[in-house]
Enzyme design. Structure first.
Site, PDB file in Angstrom:
ATOM      1  CG  ASN A   1      -1.847   1.131   1.294  1.00 26.17           C
ATOM      2  OD1 ASN A   1      -1.445   2.261   1.042  1.00 26.17           O
ATOM      3  ND2 ASN A   1      -3.093   0.878   1.623  1.00 26.17           N
TER       4      ASN A   1
ATOM      5  CG  HIS B   1       1.205   5.833   4.858  1.00 26.13           C
ATOM      6  ND1 HIS B   1       0.430   6.808   5.441  1.00 26.13           N
ATOM      7  CD2 HIS B   1       0.651   4.657   5.209  1.00 26.13           C
ATOM      8  CE1 HIS B   1      -0.539   6.244   6.133  1.00 26.13           C
ATOM      9  NE2 HIS B   1      -0.435   4.938   6.005  1.00 26.13           N
TER      10      HIS B   1
ATOM     11  CG  HIS C   1      -8.097   4.424   0.433  1.00 27.10           C
ATOM     12  ND1 HIS C   1      -8.321   4.333   1.786  1.00 27.10           N
ATOM     13  CD2 HIS C   1      -9.289   4.757  -0.117  1.00 27.10           C
ATOM     14  CE1 HIS C   1      -9.597   4.605   2.038  1.00 27.10           C
ATOM     15  NE2 HIS C   1     -10.203   4.874   0.900  1.00 27.10           N
TER      16      HIS C   1
ATOM     17  NE  ARG D   1      -9.350   9.159   3.350  1.00 27.57           N
ATOM     18  CZ  ARG D   1      -9.809   8.455   4.378  1.00 27.57           C
ATOM     19  NH1 ARG D   1      -9.223   7.327   4.717  1.00 27.57           N
ATOM     20  NH2 ARG D   1     -10.826   8.888   5.070  1.00 27.57           N
TER      21      ARG D   1
ATOM     22  NE  ARG E   1      -7.606  11.779   4.942  1.00 24.74           N
ATOM     23  CZ  ARG E   1      -8.222  11.227   5.995  1.00 24.74           C
ATOM     24  NH1 ARG E   1      -7.597  10.334   6.733  1.00 24.74           N
ATOM     25  NH2 ARG E   1      -9.446  11.557   6.310  1.00 24.74           N
TER      26      ARG E   1
ATOM     27  CD  GLU F   1      -6.835   0.028   0.753  1.00 24.62           C
ATOM     28  OE1 GLU F   1      -6.982   1.123   1.338  1.00 24.62           O
ATOM     29  OE2 GLU F   1      -6.046  -0.822   1.133  1.00 24.62           O
TER      30      GLU F   1
ATOM     31  CB  THR G   1     -18.804  -2.032  16.947  1.00 21.45           C
ATOM     32  OG1 THR G   1     -18.968  -3.398  16.606  1.00 21.45           O
ATOM     33  CG2 THR G   1     -20.143  -1.408  17.246  1.00 21.45           C
TER      34      THR G   1
ATOM     35  CD  GLU H   1      -7.124  -5.892   2.794  1.00 23.82           C
ATOM     36  OE1 GLU H   1      -7.166  -5.767   1.557  1.00 23.82           O
ATOM     37  OE2 GLU H   1      -6.484  -5.127   3.546  1.00 23.82           O
TER      38      GLU H   1
ATOM     39  CG  HIS I   1      -5.458  -1.487   9.231  1.00 26.96           C
ATOM     40  ND1 HIS I   1      -5.673  -0.440   8.360  1.00 26.96           N
ATOM     41  CD2 HIS I   1      -5.263  -0.936  10.437  1.00 26.96           C
ATOM     42  CE1 HIS I   1      -5.642   0.695   9.022  1.00 26.96           C
ATOM     43  NE2 HIS I   1      -5.386   0.414  10.290  1.00 26.96           N
TER      44      HIS I   1
END
Ligand code: PXP
Length: 256
Positions: A11, A14, A51, A53, A57, A78, A109, A159, A200
């Site tokens: 991924n 970053h 990803h 978004r 961002r 993603e 949750t 996933e 993750h």
């Protein structure tokens, strides 16, 4: 049982986060996430994950287009269930999309996509992607009700969200219980016809216990820890360190 290779999807969000920290709203900037993706591929990564978004961002639209054009392995996009992003995905044609929650009401949750509550919306995106020839994965917590629902959406993969596992390892409590939940989730997924990825919060130190206990995983998607380590050793070396830890994993008896 034949050896089955556990794949590493890197991924690169970053890398884009670092670029955006300095070059927001500019047409160019460093570090380039596409160059990072190519370096990861050259080092042995089996796929690239990004990803897009809704708030853009880190990864931008132009990154996704350039990744699709440049990489030689698989592109995993993603994305949220947002209509705008669905249209972009259908146009760009990644190999697979991973549907993830971005808004509060989409999250269970436990932090994964709430497939039970949003069944119709998820199934409809799966149908759209099927027509476009794009596979679908659902990023969900190891919650049996969510996995059972995922099996009816038309998605090919889940996933498994390993974020809670990573947290338990840091806290030093509840690790075994979380591993059992992930193992049970992987087994249920297989039994309802889903293939299993995971990701993750994974690191070279928390991976060995996960690999020892959780069967059926085909691909791990890893970002933050791999990119963090790359600050000190470079992306190729960081990729190789993760691949080394993953090398001896076998899918498990029911997948052979
Ligand atoms: N998988 C999914 C669905 C994610 O959203 C993320 C985080 O962007 C990852 C994997 C990678 O997580 P990490 O950056 O903690 O390795």
């Amino acid at each position: 049982m034949p050896a089955s290779l556990l794949k590493l999807g890197v991924n690169i969000d970053h890398v884009a986060t670092l670029r955006e920290a300095r070059y927001r709203d500019r047409a160019h900037g460093e570090p380039d996430p596409v160059a990072a993706a190519l370096a990861c591929e050259a080092a042995g990564a089996h796929g690239i994950t990004a990803h897009l978004r809704e708030d853009r961002r880190h990864i931008l639209d132009r990154d996704v287009v350039a990744l699709r054009r440049s990489i030689r392995t698989r592109l995993n996009l993603e994305m949220a269930l947002a209509p705008e992003i669905v249209e972009i995905a259908v146009g760009v044609k990644p190999d697979i999309v991973c549907l993830v929650p971005e808004r509060r009401q989409e999250v269970t949750t436990e932090g994964g996509l709430d497939v039970v509550a949003q069944f119709e919306a998820v199934a409809s995106v799966c149908a759209r992607m099927r027509v476009a020839g794009i596979e679908v994965s659902l990023f969900i917590a190891p919650d049996l009700a969510q996995i059972e629902a995922a099996g009816r959406t038309g998605a090919q993969f889940i996933e498994l969200h390993t974020g809670a596992y990573a947290e338990r390892v840091q806290e030093g409590a509840g690790v075994e219980q979380e591993l059992q939940r992930l193992a049970a989730g992987a087994a249920l997924a297989r039994s309802v016809g889903l293939r299993v990825n995971a990701g993750h919060g994974l690191t070279v130190s928390n991976l060995p216990a996960l690999l020892a206990k959780v069967p059926h995983m085909e691909e791990l998607n890893i970002g933050h820890s791999l990119v963090s380590r790359a600050v000190f050793v470079g992306l190729p070396q960081s990729v190789k360190e993760f691949l080394e830890v993953m090398r001896d994993y076998r899918l498990g008896p029911s997948s052979s």
